[in-house]
Write a protein that holds these residues in place. Structure first.
Motif, short mmCIF file in Angstrom:
data_model
loop_
_atom_site.label_atom_id
_atom_site.label_comp_id
_atom_site.label_asym_id
_atom_site.label_seq_id
_atom_site.Cartn_x
_atom_site.Cartn_y
_atom_site.Cartn_z
N TYR A 102 0.83 -1.20 0.00
CA TYR A 102 0.00 0.00 0.00
C TYR A 102 0.87 1.25 0.00
O TYR A 102 1.96 1.27 0.59
CB TYR A 102 -0.85 0.08 1.28
CG TYR A 102 -1.77 -1.07 1.53
CD1 TYR A 102 -3.09 -1.04 1.13
CD2 TYR A 102 -1.33 -2.20 2.23
CE1 TYR A 102 -3.95 -2.09 1.40
CE2 TYR A 102 -2.18 -3.25 2.50
CZ TYR A 102 -3.49 -3.19 2.08
OH TYR A 102 -4.33 -4.24 2.36
N MET A 103 0.34 2.32 -0.59
CA MET A 103 0.88 3.66 -0.41
C MET A 103 -0.29 4.50 0.09
O MET A 103 -1.32 4.63 -0.59
CB MET A 103 1.43 4.26 -1.70
CG MET A 103 2.02 5.64 -1.46
SD MET A 103 2.84 6.34 -2.91
CE MET A 103 1.47 6.58 -4.02
N ILE A 104 -0.15 5.03 1.29
CA ILE A 104 -1.21 5.79 1.94
C ILE A 104 -0.77 7.25 1.96
O ILE A 104 0.29 7.58 2.52
CB ILE A 104 -1.46 5.27 3.37
CG1 ILE A 104 -1.79 3.78 3.31
CG2 ILE A 104 -2.55 6.07 4.05
CD1 ILE A 104 -1.78 3.09 4.65
N THR A 105 -1.59 8.12 1.37
CA THR A 105 -1.21 9.52 1.22
C THR A 105 -2.37 10.43 1.62
O THR A 105 -3.52 10.17 1.27
CB THR A 105 -0.87 9.82 -0.26
OG1 THR A 105 0.06 8.85 -0.73
CG2 THR A 105 -0.28 11.20 -0.42
N ASN A 106 -2.04 11.49 2.34
CA ASN A 106 -2.97 12.60 2.52
C ASN A 106 -2.14 13.89 2.53
O ASN A 106 -0.96 13.86 2.18
CB ASN A 106 -3.89 12.42 3.73
CG ASN A 106 -3.22 12.71 5.05
OD1 ASN A 106 -2.09 13.16 5.12
ND2 ASN A 106 -3.93 12.45 6.12
N THR A 107 -2.69 14.98 2.96
CA THR A 107 -1.98 16.26 2.87
C THR A 107 -0.81 16.37 3.85
O THR A 107 0.08 17.19 3.66
CB THR A 107 -2.94 17.43 3.12
OG1 THR A 107 -3.58 17.24 4.39
CG2 THR A 107 -3.99 17.52 2.02
N THR A 108 -0.79 15.54 4.89
CA THR A 108 0.27 15.68 5.90
C THR A 108 1.29 14.55 5.92
O THR A 108 2.31 14.67 6.57
CB THR A 108 -0.34 15.80 7.31
OG1 THR A 108 -1.14 14.63 7.57
CG2 THR A 108 -1.19 17.04 7.43
N TYR A 109 1.03 13.45 5.25
CA TYR A 109 1.99 12.34 5.29
C TYR A 109 1.84 11.42 4.09
O TYR A 109 0.84 11.43 3.39
CB TYR A 109 1.85 11.52 6.57
CG TYR A 109 0.52 10.81 6.70
CD1 TYR A 109 0.32 9.57 6.14
CD2 TYR A 109 -0.54 11.41 7.38
CE1 TYR A 109 -0.90 8.92 6.23
CE2 TYR A 109 -1.76 10.76 7.48
CZ TYR A 109 -1.93 9.53 6.91
OH TYR A 109 -3.14 8.89 7.00
N ARG A 110 2.87 10.61 3.89
CA ARG A 110 2.86 9.51 2.91
C ARG A 110 3.57 8.35 3.59
O ARG A 110 4.71 8.48 4.02
CB ARG A 110 3.58 9.89 1.63
CG ARG A 110 3.73 8.67 0.69
CD ARG A 110 4.37 9.02 -0.60
NE ARG A 110 3.36 9.72 -1.40
CZ ARG A 110 3.60 10.31 -2.55
NH1 ARG A 110 4.80 10.30 -3.05
NH2 ARG A 110 2.63 10.91 -3.20
N LEU A 111 2.88 7.21 3.67
CA LEU A 111 3.46 6.00 4.25
C LEU A 111 3.29 4.84 3.28
O LEU A 111 2.34 4.80 2.51
CB LEU A 111 2.78 5.66 5.59
CG LEU A 111 2.99 6.63 6.73
CD1 LEU A 111 2.10 6.24 7.92
CD2 LEU A 111 4.44 6.67 7.15
N HIS A 112 4.22 3.91 3.39
CA HIS A 112 4.16 2.69 2.58
C HIS A 112 4.01 1.52 3.54
O HIS A 112 4.72 1.45 4.54
CB HIS A 112 5.44 2.55 1.74
CG HIS A 112 5.60 3.71 0.82
ND1 HIS A 112 5.07 3.72 -0.45
CD2 HIS A 112 6.22 4.91 0.99
CE1 HIS A 112 5.36 4.88 -1.02
NE2 HIS A 112 6.06 5.62 -0.18
N VAL A 113 3.08 0.64 3.23
CA VAL A 113 2.75 -0.46 4.14
C VAL A 113 2.80 -1.78 3.38
O VAL A 113 2.33 -1.87 2.25
CB VAL A 113 1.34 -0.27 4.75
CG1 VAL A 113 0.96 -1.44 5.65
CG2 VAL A 113 1.25 1.05 5.51
N LEU A 114 3.36 -2.79 4.03
CA LEU A 114 3.29 -4.17 3.55
C LEU A 114 2.46 -4.95 4.56
O LEU A 114 2.71 -4.87 5.76
CB LEU A 114 4.68 -4.80 3.44
CG LEU A 114 5.63 -4.22 2.42
CD1 LEU A 114 6.98 -4.92 2.50
CD2 LEU A 114 5.06 -4.34 1.01
N TRP A 115 1.47 -5.67 4.07
CA TRP A 115 0.66 -6.53 4.93
C TRP A 115 0.76 -7.95 4.41
O TRP A 115 0.40 -8.23 3.27
CB TRP A 115 -0.80 -6.08 4.94
CG TRP A 115 -1.71 -7.04 5.62
CD1 TRP A 115 -1.49 -7.70 6.79
CD2 TRP A 115 -3.01 -7.47 5.16
NE1 TRP A 115 -2.57 -8.51 7.09
CE2 TRP A 115 -3.51 -8.38 6.11
CE3 TRP A 115 -3.78 -7.16 4.05
CZ2 TRP A 115 -4.75 -8.98 5.96
CZ3 TRP A 115 -5.02 -7.76 3.91
CH2 TRP A 115 -5.49 -8.66 4.86
#
Length: 155
Positions: A102-115
């Motif tokens: 996953y790549m999770i993005t909003n106006t304050t952060y960007r994170l990459h997640v593996l599940w």
């Protein structure tokens, strides 16, 4: 939840539901470079497929195109990865694993997640069942759990 114009499969909906349920925890996580708990890894920068550990005879393979959904002010891009043989003619077995990236993005952060939805599961350890000693013949229980058996009162 809004998604792009493509319909999501049931499996993809489960993957989105999983990340959506865990989004609060993921957002609160202090990620220096990489953080891991249970079957989730969170990264500040996107891990390349070649950097995700794989086997000697297999690698990770993207099964379908990247999907995007929007949850409130957050954009979630995701894709499913499964093992694929390096050499199709090799008779070796590949593990039955399933990984979501996953790549999770909003106006304050960007994170990459593996599940790791389906990963390696360790074999149960005999010590995990030592509580059963109190219901067994004492001699037999002592053979299985010599150091812990005497901690339990007899029933």
């Amino acid at each position: 939840m809004q998604s792009n114009t493509h319909r999501l499969t049931k499996e993809q909906i489960r993957a989105v539901d999983f990340i959506n349920r865990n989004l609060g925890t993921i957002r609160k996580t202090k990620v220096s470079k990489q953080t891991q708990w249970d079957d989730i890894q969170v990264f500040r920068s996107k891990p390349a497929l070649k950097d995700i550990p794989c086997g000697k005879n297999w690698r990770w393979n993207q099964t379908k195109k990247i999907q995007t959904v929007h949850v409130a002010d957050t954009s979630i891009q995701f894709r499913k990865l499964i093992p694929r043989k390096n050499n199709p003619s090799n008779p070796c077995e590949i593990p039955d694993l399933k990984l979501w990236q996953y790549m999770i993005t909003n106006t304050t952060y960007r994170l990459h997640v593996l599940w790791y939805e389906r990963g390696y599961h360790s074999e149960p350890k005999l010590s995990q069942y030592s509580f059963l000693g109190q219901f067994m013949d004492p001699n037999l229980a002592t053979l299985f759990w010599p150091s812990t058996y005497n901690e339990y009162p007899r029933v």
